[in-house]
Motif scaffolding. Structure first.
Motif, PDB file in Angstrom:
ATOM      1  N   GLY A 109      18.395  -6.403 -13.475  1.00 29.65           N
ATOM      2  CA  GLY A 109      19.874  -6.392 -12.906  1.00 29.65           C
ATOM      3  C   GLY A 109      19.944  -6.105 -11.408  1.00 29.65           C
ATOM      4  N   ASN A 110      19.414  -5.195 -11.182  1.00 26.63           N
ATOM      5  CA  ASN A 110      19.392  -4.630  -9.666  1.00 26.63           C
ATOM      6  C   ASN A 110      18.725  -5.704  -8.704  1.00 26.63           C
ATOM      7  N   VAL A 111      17.495  -6.104  -9.260  1.00 23.58           N
ATOM      8  CA  VAL A 111      16.625  -7.048  -8.293  1.00 23.58           C
ATOM      9  C   VAL A 111      17.631  -8.517  -8.334  1.00 23.58           C
ATOM     10  N   LEU A 112      18.136  -8.767  -9.371  1.00 26.90           N
ATOM     11  CA  LEU A 112      18.947  -9.949  -9.304  1.00 26.90           C
ATOM     12  C   LEU A 112      20.348  -9.786  -8.443  1.00 26.90           C
ATOM     13  N   ILE A 113      20.669  -8.979  -8.362  1.00 30.51           N
ATOM     14  CA  ILE A 113      21.761  -8.319  -7.248  1.00 30.51           C
ATOM     15  C   ILE A 113      21.541  -8.536  -5.862  1.00 30.51           C
ATOM     16  N   SER A 114      20.008  -7.942  -5.705  1.00 29.64           N
ATOM     17  CA  SER A 114      19.806  -7.943  -4.162  1.00 29.64           C
ATOM     18  C   SER A 114      19.338  -9.596  -3.879  1.00 29.64           C
ATOM     19  N   ILE A 115      18.837  -9.905  -4.951  1.00 31.46           N
ATOM     20  CA  ILE A 115      18.580 -11.514  -4.441  1.00 31.46           C
ATOM     21  C   ILE A 115      19.725 -12.572  -4.286  1.00 31.46           C
ATOM     22  N   SER A 116      20.930 -12.203  -5.190  1.00 29.94           N
ATOM     23  CA  SER A 116      21.854 -12.924  -4.924  1.00 29.94           C
ATOM     24  C   SER A 116      22.745 -12.558  -3.588  1.00 29.94           C
ATOM     25  N   LEU A 117      22.647 -11.030  -3.166  1.00 31.55           N
ATOM     26  CA  LEU A 117      23.315 -10.955  -2.043  1.00 31.55           C
ATOM     27  C   LEU A 117      22.389 -11.646  -0.701  1.00 31.55           C
ATOM     28  N   ASN A 118      21.210 -11.710  -0.715  1.00 34.29           N
ATOM     29  CA  ASN A 118      20.528 -12.469   0.248  1.00 34.29           C
ATOM     30  C   ASN A 118      20.801 -13.616   0.261  1.00 34.29           C
ATOM     31  N   ILE A 119      20.903 -14.481  -0.977  1.00 31.68           N
ATOM     32  CA  ILE A 119      21.287 -16.069  -1.008  1.00 31.68           C
ATOM     33  C   ILE A 119      22.442 -16.119  -0.495  1.00 31.68           C
ATOM     34  N   GLN A 120      23.281 -15.236  -0.733  1.00 30.24           N
ATOM     35  CA  GLN A 120      24.773 -15.493  -0.225  1.00 30.24           C
ATOM     36  C   GLN A 120      24.797 -15.453   1.271  1.00 30.24           C
ATOM     37  N   LYS A 121      23.916 -14.580   1.759  1.00 30.35           N
ATOM     38  CA  LYS A 121      24.019 -14.021   3.239  1.00 30.35           C
ATOM     39  C   LYS A 121      23.143 -15.266   4.004  1.00 30.35           C
ATOM     40  N   TYR A 122      22.410 -15.937   3.308  1.00 27.95           N
ATOM     41  CA  TYR A 122      21.656 -16.983   4.022  1.00 27.95           C
ATOM     42  C   TYR A 122      22.493 -18.122   3.799  1.00 27.95           C
ATOM     43  N   ALA A 123      23.373 -18.509   2.779  1.00 28.51           N
ATOM     44  CA  ALA A 123      24.339 -19.325   3.072  1.00 28.51           C
ATOM     45  C   ALA A 123      25.354 -19.163   4.152  1.00 28.51           C
ATOM     46  N   HIS A 124      25.766 -17.963   4.089  1.00 26.35           N
ATOM     47  CA  HIS A 124      26.814 -17.779   5.241  1.00 26.35           C
ATOM     48  C   HIS A 124      26.207 -18.161   6.720  1.00 26.35           C
ATOM     49  N   VAL A 125      24.971 -17.754   6.864  1.00 27.93           N
ATOM     50  CA  VAL A 125      24.329 -17.893   8.243  1.00 27.93           C
ATOM     51  C   VAL A 125      24.136 -19.533   8.541  1.00 27.93           C
ATOM     52  N   ARG A 126      23.658 -20.228   7.417  1.00 27.51           N
ATOM     53  CA  ARG A 126      23.466 -21.515   7.216  1.00 27.51           C
ATOM     54  C   ARG A 126      24.642 -22.329   7.661  1.00 27.51           C
ATOM     55  N   GLN A 127      25.862 -22.026   6.980  1.00 26.74           N
ATOM     56  CA  GLN A 127      27.023 -22.472   7.034  1.00 26.74           C
ATOM     57  C   GLN A 127      27.516 -22.596   8.418  1.00 26.74           C
ATOM     58  N   ALA A 128      27.351 -21.264   9.134  1.00 33.49           N
ATOM     59  CA  ALA A 128      27.812 -20.852  10.331  1.00 33.49           C
ATOM     60  C   ALA A 128      27.271 -21.775  11.404  1.00 33.49           C
ATOM     61  N   GLN A 129      25.786 -21.796  11.290  1.00 32.35           N
ATOM     62  CA  GLN A 129      25.249 -22.782  12.177  1.00 32.35           C
ATOM     63  C   GLN A 129      25.485 -24.296  12.374  1.00 32.35           C
ATOM     64  N   ARG A 130      25.882 -24.706  10.854  1.00 29.31           N
ATOM     65  CA  ARG A 130      26.371 -26.168  10.891  1.00 29.31           C
ATOM     66  C   ARG A 130      27.855 -26.177  11.519  1.00 29.31           C
ATOM     67  N   GLY A 131      28.513 -25.198  10.907  1.00 25.67           N
ATOM     68  CA  GLY A 131      30.078 -25.365  11.399  1.00 25.67           C
ATOM     69  C   GLY A 131      30.821 -26.276  10.752  1.00 25.67           C
ATOM     70  N   SER A 132      30.305 -26.864   9.777  1.00 24.90           N
ATOM     71  CA  SER A 132      31.237 -28.161   9.142  1.00 24.90           C
ATOM     72  C   SER A 132      32.103 -27.598   7.748  1.00 24.90           C
ATOM     73  N   LYS A 133      31.652 -26.992   6.978  1.00 27.34           N
ATOM     74  CA  LYS A 133      32.287 -26.740   5.614  1.00 27.34           C
ATOM     75  C   LYS A 133      32.255 -25.222   5.609  1.00 27.34           C
ATOM     76  N   PRO A 134      33.199 -24.950   4.802  1.00 26.84           N
ATOM     77  CA  PRO A 134      33.301 -23.446   4.524  1.00 26.84           C
ATOM     78  C   PRO A 134      32.124 -23.085   3.489  1.00 26.84           C
ATOM     79  N   TYR A 135      31.919 -21.737   3.366  1.00 30.01           N
ATOM     80  CA  TYR A 135      30.787 -21.262   2.644  1.00 30.01           C
ATOM     81  C   TYR A 135      30.782 -21.559   1.163  1.00 30.01           C
ATOM     82  N   TYR A 136      32.323 -21.505   0.667  1.00 35.27           N
ATOM     83  CA  TYR A 136      32.606 -21.639  -0.828  1.00 35.27           C
ATOM     84  C   TYR A 136      32.042 -23.082  -1.257  1.00 35.27           C
TER      85      TYR A 136
END
Length: 368
Positions: free
Chosen positions: A44-71
């Motif tokens: 469970g803790n490993v899945l949580i860490s993977i999910s946090l990094n996936i969300q962080k990656y999504a935030h970074v990618r959306q910020a670079q594109r600057g088109s649509k909100p992260y959600y």
């Protein structure tokens, strides 16, 4: 006559002597259940860490594109789903293993998150990260080895017995008094210190751990065939779990707004783990009958994990926040962006005492 006595005592046994029933259930509990709780918590803790990094990656990618909100990103929602599965795994783990063991295993999430961020997000690996990871892994191994190797079959009768015990009532009274005092300092005295906020979170986390283990344990026993959902204590613990989680998240979000994540994460881990261990000792009596050597080595393992998490979190990238002493011009009443804040550089009064007097006079006329 002996058969009648034995049969009558067996009917009275679960309700009148729950402490003895608890010890009998502990002795009959196999080691596989204990190991299952550890494995579920680690996964469970490993899945949580993977999910946090996936969300962080999504935030970074959306910020670079600057088109649509992260959600609107499918990647971000994938991380949210993984986090839900990981938290569900941690919830289930409390039904199989002691609470004093499941809580310290949260350092697995910090270790896994650091590894994933270095490998996939290309963050810098420092020497302190290696030392911190080594200490955290060593501490996890030590505390798993010397933790209580018994897990209680949580039933409604047992939870009721523990709830009205004098040591828990005393513990609850002390916790309420400390919580009210800290809340007074935080709200009325406006003392926004990180220790005060994190102690508020930890006191709520203590009730969260108690209620989560009770709810998870009773659901587990119900799945095994012994229905526990018909007792009112189940719903009392469920309400306590939801309420304590909600207020805990509220104070934690306030802490994340006021302080950097590199400060909040390690302090929250230490305080949460300490409160969870104390809750397991006081409410579920998990250290009862444990040798002093095991207790000492368990606490030493927790200390190693604490130091390791601090070293890992210390070098995480900080989020740059706007200076709290800076006030934007559009936030000043009666001022606009077109107002002059200082004389023009070409005037004869630029940089002189007369310029300051002119600014003061303009401020007085605006106020009047």
């Amino acid at each position: 006559m002996e058969k009648m006595a034995n049969s009558s005592s067996s009917h009275v046994f679960p309700s009148l002597t729950p402490a003895l029933a608890h010890r009998a259930e502990v002795l009959e509990n196999p080691l596989q259940t204990y190991l299952l709780g550890i494995i579920i918590s680690i996964c469970g803790n490993v899945l949580i860490s993977i999910s946090l990094n996936i969300q962080k990656y999504a935030h970074v990618r959306q910020a670079q594109r600057g088109s649509k909100p992260y959600y609107t990103s499918a990647t971000w929602w994938c991380g949210v789903v993984l986090m839900g599965v990981g938290e569900l795994g941690n919830f289930a783990a409390y039904g199989f293993a002691p609470a004093s063991l499941i809580a310290p295993l949260g350092c697995v999430s910090v270790i896994a998150s650091a590894i994933i961020s270095v490998v996939f997000l290309k963050e810098t690996l420092c020497a302190s990260d290696i030392v911190g990871g080594t200490l955290a892994i060593t501490g996890t191994y030590v505390l798993v080895t010397f933790a209580p190797h018994t897990s209680t079959h949580i039933t409604a009768h047992l939870v009721q017995y523990y709830t009205i015990s004098w040591h828990f009532l005393l513990y609850l009274f002390i916790e309420i008094v400390i919580f009210c005092l800290l809340l007074y300092l935080y709200k009325r005295r406006n003392m926004k210190h990180i220790v005060i906020v994190m102690l508020l979170v930890a006191l709520l986390a203590s009730l969260t751990v108690i209620s989560v283990k009770a709810v998870s344990g009773m659901i587990t026993e119900s799945i095994k065939g012994q229905l526990q959902l018909i007792y009112p204590i189940f719903y009392v613990m469920f309400v306590v779990m939801v309420a304590s989680c909600a207020f805990q998240i509220k104070f934690l979000n306030q802490a994340m707004k006021m302080f950097d994540a590199t400060e909040v994460v390690p302090i929250n881990f230490v305080f949460f783990t300490a409160s969870a261990i104390l809750a397991g000792i006081v409410f579920y009596q998990e250290f009862e009958g444990l040798a002093l050597l095991n207790i000492g080595m368990f606490l030493f393992g927790c200390l190693l994990s604490f130091v390791g998490v601090f070293l890992i979190a210390r070098n995480r990238p900080k989020i740059k926040q706007q200076d709290r002493n800076f006030i934007a011009m559009n936030k000043i009443p009666g001022r606009r962006h077109t107002d002059k804040v200082q004389p023009e550089a070409k005037t004869t009064t630029y940089g002189s005492l007369a310029a300051k007097l002119m600014c003061n006079r303009s401020g007085q006329t605006d106020d009047s």
